[in-house]
Design a protein around this motif. Structure first.
Motif, PDB file in Angstrom:
ATOM      1  N   PRO A   1      -2.586  11.690  -6.653  1.00 34.33           N
ATOM      2  CA  PRO A   1      -1.922  10.997  -7.760  1.00 34.33           C
ATOM      3  C   PRO A   1      -1.698  11.910  -8.963  1.00 34.33           C
ATOM      4  O   PRO A   1      -2.474  12.838  -9.221  1.00 34.33           O
ATOM      5  CB  PRO A   1      -2.884   9.862  -8.111  1.00 34.33           C
ATOM      6  CG  PRO A   1      -3.747   9.701  -6.905  1.00 34.33           C
ATOM      7  CD  PRO A   1      -3.867  11.055  -6.288  1.00 34.33           C
TER       8      PRO A   1
ATOM      9  N   LEU B   1       2.299   3.815   3.595  1.00 34.67           N
ATOM     10  CA  LEU B   1       2.632   4.217   2.229  1.00 34.67           C
ATOM     11  C   LEU B   1       2.183   3.188   1.191  1.00 34.67           C
ATOM     12  O   LEU B   1       1.697   3.558   0.119  1.00 34.67           O
ATOM     13  CB  LEU B   1       4.133   4.466   2.110  1.00 34.67           C
ATOM     14  CG  LEU B   1       4.684   5.600   2.973  1.00 34.67           C
ATOM     15  CD1 LEU B   1       6.197   5.713   2.806  1.00 34.67           C
ATOM     16  CD2 LEU B   1       4.018   6.935   2.619  1.00 34.67           C
TER      17      LEU B   1
ATOM     18  N   LEU C   1      -1.219   3.414  -0.523  1.00 31.18           N
ATOM     19  CA  LEU C   1      -1.401   4.453  -1.529  1.00 31.18           C
ATOM     20  C   LEU C   1      -1.378   3.872  -2.946  1.00 31.18           C
ATOM     21  O   LEU C   1      -1.863   4.502  -3.896  1.00 31.18           O
ATOM     22  CB  LEU C   1      -0.310   5.518  -1.395  1.00 31.18           C
ATOM     23  CG  LEU C   1      -0.377   6.422  -0.158  1.00 31.18           C
ATOM     24  CD1 LEU C   1       0.872   7.304  -0.081  1.00 31.18           C
ATOM     25  CD2 LEU C   1      -1.632   7.288  -0.182  1.00 31.18           C
TER      26      LEU C   1
ATOM     27  N   LEU D   1      -1.401  12.860   4.739  1.00 29.65           N
ATOM     28  CA  LEU D   1      -1.723  11.775   3.824  1.00 29.65           C
ATOM     29  C   LEU D   1      -2.704  12.246   2.756  1.00 29.65           C
ATOM     30  O   LEU D   1      -2.609  11.870   1.578  1.00 29.65           O
ATOM     31  CB  LEU D   1      -2.308  10.603   4.609  1.00 29.65           C
ATOM     32  CG  LEU D   1      -2.576   9.306   3.853  1.00 29.65           C
ATOM     33  CD1 LEU D   1      -1.286   8.736   3.291  1.00 29.65           C
ATOM     34  CD2 LEU D   1      -3.252   8.292   4.770  1.00 29.65           C
TER      35      LEU D   1
ATOM     36  N   LEU E   1       4.629  13.790   1.042  1.00 31.29           N
ATOM     37  CA  LEU E   1       5.051  12.448   0.648  1.00 31.29           C
ATOM     38  C   LEU E   1       6.571  12.362   0.565  1.00 31.29           C
ATOM     39  O   LEU E   1       7.169  11.362   0.957  1.00 31.29           O
ATOM     40  CB  LEU E   1       4.423  12.055  -0.687  1.00 31.29           C
ATOM     41  CG  LEU E   1       4.738  10.633  -1.163  1.00 31.29           C
ATOM     42  CD1 LEU E   1       4.280   9.596  -0.152  1.00 31.29           C
ATOM     43  CD2 LEU E   1       4.101  10.364  -2.527  1.00 31.29           C
TER      44      LEU E   1
ATOM     45  N   CYS F   1      -1.513  13.760  -0.578  1.00 29.38           N
ATOM     46  CA  CYS F   1      -0.921  12.899  -1.611  1.00 29.38           C
ATOM     47  C   CYS F   1      -1.945  12.699  -2.736  1.00 29.38           C
ATOM     48  O   CYS F   1      -2.841  11.856  -2.635  1.00 29.38           O
ATOM     49  CB  CYS F   1      -0.506  11.563  -1.011  1.00 29.38           C
ATOM     50  SG  CYS F   1       0.720  11.694   0.300  1.00 29.38           S
TER      51      CYS F   1
ATOM     52  N   TYR G   1       2.646   9.071  -7.662  1.00 29.55           N
ATOM     53  CA  TYR G   1       2.471  10.348  -6.966  1.00 29.55           C
ATOM     54  C   TYR G   1       3.675  11.250  -7.206  1.00 29.55           C
ATOM     55  O   TYR G   1       4.793  10.754  -7.386  1.00 29.55           O
ATOM     56  CB  TYR G   1       2.314  10.125  -5.452  1.00 29.55           C
ATOM     57  CG  TYR G   1       1.088   9.360  -5.063  1.00 29.55           C
ATOM     58  CD1 TYR G   1      -0.088  10.008  -4.702  1.00 29.55           C
ATOM     59  CD2 TYR G   1       1.099   7.959  -5.054  1.00 29.55           C
ATOM     60  CE1 TYR G   1      -1.225   9.291  -4.342  1.00 29.55           C
ATOM     61  CE2 TYR G   1      -0.039   7.237  -4.695  1.00 29.55           C
ATOM     62  CZ  TYR G   1      -1.194   7.909  -4.350  1.00 29.55           C
ATOM     63  OH  TYR G   1      -2.323   7.202  -4.005  1.00 29.55           O
TER      64      TYR G   1
ATOM     65  N   LEU H   1       6.229   4.269  -6.074  1.00 35.44           N
ATOM     66  CA  LEU H   1       5.265   5.044  -5.313  1.00 35.44           C
ATOM     67  C   LEU H   1       5.241   6.493  -5.774  1.00 35.44           C
ATOM     68  O   LEU H   1       4.172   7.085  -5.966  1.00 35.44           O
ATOM     69  CB  LEU H   1       5.610   4.966  -3.824  1.00 35.44           C
ATOM     70  CG  LEU H   1       4.784   5.817  -2.861  1.00 35.44           C
ATOM     71  CD1 LEU H   1       3.329   5.384  -2.878  1.00 35.44           C
ATOM     72  CD2 LEU H   1       5.353   5.708  -1.445  1.00 35.44           C
TER      73      LEU H   1
END
Length: 223
Positions: free
Chosen positions: A38, A86, A89, A33, A67, A36, A61, A208
């Motif tokens: 951005p 998810l 995020l 996690l 991811l 991830c 992302y 996402l």
């Protein structure tokens, strides 16, 4: 309730493993996690044609690494509980007011096969976190081929006319479409066309992840 109890029992017998690295204990471990990161703000918007029905489309992302593995499991391996991992995020990226959240719909046949719409699970979590209204009145009225592996023009042709508004007229004035992955924006645009025809004024898209499309190699010139 029965499903939750059954899943809890299964977790005791068969502890969940991270869909990215395989570590036991969770479907998406803290280490994966943390990978991830951005995209920079200037990398998030998807370039759109001047006549696009979509106001803008954003992917937060990069669709890669851990991811990508998690989203693939979320969509195709019945890992619907990943929505609870998810969706957060995106919680900090709320830049909208007075919008209605709307998931990109699945066709009924595909939703029955999968058992859920992953975009709807994300949208429901976002609507709760952002305290915004949610609508699922946009429907996919034509089954389409999978978009994976198709080029931009083929993607646009595949989803053209595939969506229709089935709610009260007019459709909400300002809509934020929600999806898991943004590639070319063609699905968002097809949704936007249907919504504008139903009376919406502004339609935007939020995903996402954003696929990193590599440019085509230059044509070789003959010697």
């Amino acid at each position: 309730m029965i499903n939750r109890l059954w899943n809890s029992l299964l977790d005791l017998v068969y502890p969940p493993r991270c869909y990215s690295c395989g570590k036991a204990g969770t479907q998406f471990c803290p280490s994966c996690l943390a990978e991830c990161i951005p995209l920079a703000p200037n990398q998030r918007p998807q370039p759109l044609a001047a006549d696009s029905p979509l106001e803008r489309a954003l992917g937060i992302y990069p669709f890669q690494g851990s991811l990508r593995a998690a989203i693939h499991a979320f969509k195709y391996q019945n890992a619907y509980p990943l929505a609870q991992i998810l969706a957060p995020l995106l919680f900090e990226f709320c830049a909208w007011q007075d919008v209605v959240l709307m998931p990109v719909p699945l066709h009924g046949v595909r939703k029955r096969e999968r058992g859920y719409n992953q975009a709807e699970l994300l949208a429901r979590n976002l609507a709760k976190a952002w305290q915004m209204p949610l609508s699922i009145e946009l429907k996919r009225v034509r089954a389409t081929e999978h978009q994976v592996g198709q080029q931009a023009q083929a993607r646009a042709t595949n989803v053209a006319g595939a969506f229709a508004w089935h709610g009260q007229q007019p459709a909400p004035a300002h809509i934020l479409l929600i999806d898991d992955v943004l590639t070319t924006g063609s699905t968002f645009e097809a949704c936007a066309s249907a919504l504008l025809a139903a009376g919406s004024k502004v339609v935007e898209g939020l995903a996402l992840a954003k696929a990193i499309v590599k440019p085509a190699p230059p044509l070789e010139r003959p010697e």
